[in-house]
Write a protein that holds these residues in place. Structure first.
Motif, PDB file in Angstrom:
ATOM      1  N   HIS A 246       7.475   9.427   8.380  1.00 42.75           N
ATOM      2  CA  HIS A 246       6.521   8.511   8.824  1.00 42.75           C
ATOM      3  C   HIS A 246       6.952   7.007   7.974  1.00 42.75           C
ATOM      4  N   GLN A 247       6.301   5.891   8.337  1.00 47.01           N
ATOM      5  CA  GLN A 247       6.707   4.747   7.605  1.00 47.01           C
ATOM      6  C   GLN A 247       5.165   4.008   7.052  1.00 47.01           C
ATOM      7  N   ILE A 248       5.416   3.527   5.887  1.00 47.51           N
ATOM      8  CA  ILE A 248       4.263   2.914   5.240  1.00 47.51           C
ATOM      9  C   ILE A 248       4.345   1.460   5.051  1.00 47.51           C
ATOM     10  N   GLU A 249       3.604   0.518   5.519  1.00 43.48           N
ATOM     11  CA  GLU A 249       3.834  -0.756   5.347  1.00 43.48           C
ATOM     12  C   GLU A 249       2.727  -1.220   4.282  1.00 43.48           C
ATOM     13  N   VAL A 250       2.834  -2.102   3.222  1.00 41.35           N
ATOM     14  CA  VAL A 250       1.897  -2.535   2.653  1.00 41.35           C
ATOM     15  C   VAL A 250       1.971  -3.993   2.035  1.00 41.35           C
ATOM     16  N   THR A 251       1.272  -4.666   1.418  1.00 35.85           N
ATOM     17  CA  THR A 251       1.535  -5.718   0.682  1.00 35.85           C
ATOM     18  C   THR A 251       1.346  -5.979  -0.859  1.00 35.85           C
ATOM     19  N   GLY A 252       0.106  -5.262  -1.269  1.00 34.62           N
ATOM     20  CA  GLY A 252      -0.063  -5.015  -2.501  1.00 34.62           C
ATOM     21  C   GLY A 252      -1.201  -4.105  -2.951  1.00 34.62           C
ATOM     22  N   THR A 253      -0.850  -2.937  -3.260  1.00 35.34           N
ATOM     23  CA  THR A 253      -1.769  -1.702  -3.383  1.00 35.34           C
ATOM     24  C   THR A 253      -1.254  -0.598  -4.277  1.00 35.34           C
ATOM     25  N   ALA A 254      -1.836   0.506  -4.514  1.00 35.19           N
ATOM     26  CA  ALA A 254      -1.374   1.789  -5.056  1.00 35.19           C
ATOM     27  C   ALA A 254      -1.701   2.863  -4.070  1.00 35.19           C
ATOM     28  N   PHE A 255      -0.744   3.823  -4.037  1.00 35.89           N
ATOM     29  CA  PHE A 255      -0.620   4.840  -3.087  1.00 35.89           C
ATOM     30  C   PHE A 255       0.279   5.882  -3.454  1.00 35.89           C
ATOM     31  N   ARG A 274      -4.916  -1.557   0.650  1.00 33.16           N
ATOM     32  CA  ARG A 274      -4.711  -0.938   2.195  1.00 33.16           C
ATOM     33  C   ARG A 274      -3.296  -0.938   2.660  1.00 33.16           C
ATOM     34  N   VAL A 275      -3.234   0.018   3.297  1.00 35.29           N
ATOM     35  CA  VAL A 275      -1.766   0.311   3.977  1.00 35.29           C
ATOM     36  C   VAL A 275      -1.793   0.639   5.168  1.00 35.29           C
ATOM     37  N   GLN A 276      -0.888   0.688   6.013  1.00 31.98           N
ATOM     38  CA  GLN A 276      -0.869   1.028   7.402  1.00 31.98           C
ATOM     39  C   GLN A 276       0.319   1.993   7.569  1.00 31.98           C
ATOM     40  N   VAL A 277      -0.095   3.067   8.341  1.00 35.40           N
ATOM     41  CA  VAL A 277       0.927   4.070   8.508  1.00 35.40           C
ATOM     42  C   VAL A 277       1.446   4.384   9.956  1.00 35.40           C
ATOM     43  N   ARG A 278       2.629   4.474  10.369  1.00 33.25           N
ATOM     44  CA  ARG A 278       3.154   4.757  11.603  1.00 33.25           C
ATOM     45  C   ARG A 278       4.457   5.824  11.726  1.00 33.25           C
ATOM     46  N   LEU A 279       4.627   6.170  12.755  1.00 31.31           N
ATOM     47  CA  LEU A 279       5.810   6.955  13.075  1.00 31.31           C
ATOM     48  C   LEU A 279       7.010   6.207  12.818  1.00 31.31           C
ATOM     49  N   PRO A 290      -9.162   2.833   0.919  1.00 31.74           N
ATOM     50  CA  PRO A 290      -9.068   3.604  -0.323  1.00 31.74           C
ATOM     51  C   PRO A 290      -9.858   4.894  -0.302  1.00 31.74           C
ATOM     52  N   GLY A 291      -9.339   6.073  -0.701  1.00 30.59           N
ATOM     53  CA  GLY A 291      -9.924   7.490  -0.706  1.00 30.59           C
ATOM     54  C   GLY A 291      -9.361   8.284   0.654  1.00 30.59           C
TER      55      GLY A 291
END
Length: 388
Positions: A246-255, A274-279, A290-291
């Protein structure tokens, strides 16, 4: 010859304060085997749920001295006796003290509490191990007395010591790679200030400098990301993590991202931001709060609310068994202790709960699992056989 104990007498000695260190260890180990999380305080419902297991384990590991004692102080009568109620009450009232005791033991294993796991060698936990593969073809072993590198035009340790500086001009977007072996952790601070901590058996591919409109890295394995927000001409520059699944797109975050090739399911767990996940091939975008955790299996993405402490156990110094299968637990142990694991005549899907310090020696970690009575470990060199 292995020393034997009368179960009821052992509890009595514990309550009266006359038990030896080893006897106290026996009682506390059985009562707390699934309650080692420092944030968990046992309650009556949880204790009732595990009475059968405690009975079975004590019957197996604390044998009665004579056949007569088996008749007069059988495990069933002992469970009905006031001593168990005293022990249970003692645990509820002094649970925090017990947990402190167990936590101290996790750092300094007691000499009076030998491990039942057979070990031909002392296998110690992992540490700061990694090597750097540079864009110009060099392979550099990183210093295990350090734990962080900073990258940019050159690579240096946290104290400023230069690790690598290219001798000739190279493409700043060409990918370098930070590799951690089995038993290794290491942290890298990227050119934008984002911090990435790699778990064992992981690889992060990254450029010396990010481009003006995109920040992209590739991950194989597991890593915790603390991404720094970045803007260009007032526009947020996305940070993209590519994995095989998968692919994760973020701007500023912790994961946290877990994507090992030898595990069927990959996971991305959001701590904050916040993050966005896609194939990888595109398709629907799945936002996380979060969570929440995205679980990817066979091109399907499932979002679930979880306890984030479980996802960050490795980073917080723990091996956390959050109702996890034996095979999943042993994969964690295999990577961190640089061992090979073999299953023999045991159900690999048995589930466990609890936690143990990842800084203990392997024999101590295996001992905690053996105390459940469900598994036995035989250690031969760096090979561990898991059996019934």
């Amino acid at each position: 010859m292995k020393q034997k104990y009368d179960a009821a007498a052992l509890i009595r000695k514990y309550h009266n304060g006359t038990a030896t260190d080893h006897e106290r260890w026996l009682v506390e180990s059985f009562m707390l085997i699934e309650q080692e999380d420092e944030h968990f305080l046992p309650d009556e419902a949880r204790m009732a749920q595990h009475l059968a297991k405690i009975e079975r384990n004590l019957a197996q590991h604390i044998a009665l001295e004579t056949a007569k004692k088996v008749t007069t102080a059988s495990p069933v009568r002992w469970l009905q006796s006031p001593w168990l109620r005293i022990a249970a009450l003692l645990i509820v009232c002094t649970g925090i003290a017990f947990l402190v005791f167990m936590r101290q033991e996790s750092q300094t294993p007691s000499a009076s509490a030998p491990s039942p796991a057979t070990a031909s060698t002392l296998i110690t936990p992992g540490g700061n191990k990694a090597y750097l593969q540079t864009a110009d073809g060099q392979a550099i072993d990183l210093n295990d007395t350090q734990n962080t590198i900073h990258v940019g035009d050159k690579v240096s340790y946290g104290d400023g010591t230069v690790v690598w500086s290219p001798q000739t001009a190279i493409n700043q977007q060409a990918l370098n790679a930070l590799h951690t072996p089995k038993g290794g952790n290491y942290t890298i601070i990227l050119s934008d200030g984002s911090r990435v901590t790699l778990n064992a058996s992981s690889t992060l591919r990254y450029p010396n400098q990010f481009s003006a409109n995109e920040r992209t890295v590739e991950l194989h394995g597991e890593a915790f990301f603390e991404v720094r927000a970045s803007r260009q001409n007032g526009k947020k520059i996305p940070f993209i993590v590519k994995t095989k699944s998968h692919q994760i797109e973020v701007t500023g975050t912790a994961f946290n991202v877990k994507s090992y090739e030898d595990e069927k399911q990959a996971k991305t767990t959001l701590i904050h931001g916040r993050v966005q996940v896609r194939l990888p091939q595109g398709g629907a975008i799945h936002p996380l709060l979060p969570g929440q955790e995205a679980r990817i299996h066979n091109s399907d993405i499932h979002i679930a609310a979880i306890d984030t402490a479980a996802a960050l156990d490795w980073k917080n110094g723990l091996i956390y068994f959050n109702d996890e299968s034996l095979v999943t637990i042993m994969k964690k142990i295999e990577r961190w202790y640089d061992i090979d694991v073999e299953f023999k005549n045991v159900d690999p899907n048995i589930r466990f709960g609890g936690s143990v310090s990842k800084y203990k020696n392997l024999s101590d970690v295996l001992r905690r699992l053996e105390l459940t009575g469900d598994v036995t470990f035989i250690t031969k060199g760096r090979r561990v056989i898991v059996t019934k």
